[in-house]
Design an enzyme around this catalytic site. Sequence first.
Site, short mmCIF file in Angstrom:
data_model
loop_
_atom_site.label_atom_id
_atom_site.label_comp_id
_atom_site.label_asym_id
_atom_site.label_seq_id
_atom_site.Cartn_x
_atom_site.Cartn_y
_atom_site.Cartn_z
N ARG A 102 -3.38 -10.56 4.30
CA ARG A 102 -4.15 -10.87 3.33
C ARG A 102 -2.54 -10.32 2.24
NH1 ARG A 102 -6.72 -7.06 -0.29
NH2 ARG A 102 -8.05 -7.87 -1.77
N LYS A 113 0.97 -1.12 0.12
CA LYS A 113 -0.37 0.01 0.26
C LYS A 113 0.64 1.33 0.16
CE LYS A 113 -4.01 -1.56 1.60
NZ LYS A 113 -5.02 -2.25 3.02
#
Length: 345
Positions: A325, A290
Amino acid sequence: MDNPLIEPLALLRGSAAQQAVAAGQARWLAGGPHAYALARLLGGDGAGRIVPACMIAPHWAEAALRVSLPAPDAGLPPGPQVMGIINVTPDSFSDGGQHYRVRPALESIQAMYAAGCRIVDIGGESTRPGAPAVSVDEEWRRIGPVIRAVRDCSTLADLRLSIDTRQASVMDRALDAGADVINDVSALTHDPAARTVVARHGCPVMLMHMRGTPATMAAHAEYEDVAVDVLREISVRVDEAVAAGIDRARILVDPGIGFAKTMADNLNLLARLPLLANLGCRVVVGVSRKRMLGEICHEPDALLRDPATVAASLSAMVFPHPVLRVHNVGAMMQAVQVSQGLDRP
């Protein structure tokens, strides 16, 4: 959730945790193997006081018990689980286009499985900041063939398929086609029919914290105390799901790293993940590649953020069976195994 909260502090692991709990100087966190020696009392008459875990007052006993009990496995394999990410999209921030066709998607899933992954999350709509919505029909056109390909592959018979979607009709079709889990970034609030679908199927569901939509969430990143605010807001979503007939033991919670949060908010959440034990639900953390990692590490290329992903994801290993994840399954599997080795007494 206006009831008192306990924030576990001074965490211990391995033999130190066992010895401190046995000596009455610490309490287990979510059933262990980590324990906490100090606790910050939040809400009620706590006013942020930090006390030794062994001296938590009797009227805080219920909160302390909730934090110490193990969460249900939510119908997924026990222990830490690495969940591989497959974006069947042309525009995801990290791997957009890489899995837009069935064959490369299936090959990547098979490689993840070979690396030890037993849960794969398939998404047909990008939820990156500012991402536009796609139609229900287009979303299903993307993910439906991948679900069928996985279920037709005998070597993947025990692989759990999670579907990353906000649309009730996509959830319904995917579960009918052989999917096992629903992962909704809107925590079942985007589509009014979503809770009914999940309740009817009785499947595990991942409820993520987010404010607004992927297109508007950046405007909602204002918190009084981000860790406490996120916890209380997820708690509301959990209660709504239970009221709609969803078994609480099937619910997993995700703090939503990168969704309606600043970089400082994200770091605060990762540092204070033990607070989520107050919910009594299995925890999901999705921080893979991210933007916040790029900002911290000065790495503009999302594909080069896997080392940062591993470091950030390991914060969830304070729980006995987190779901991590990630895009790079192999690297994360190795890191989890090392972390588990450090937890052994």
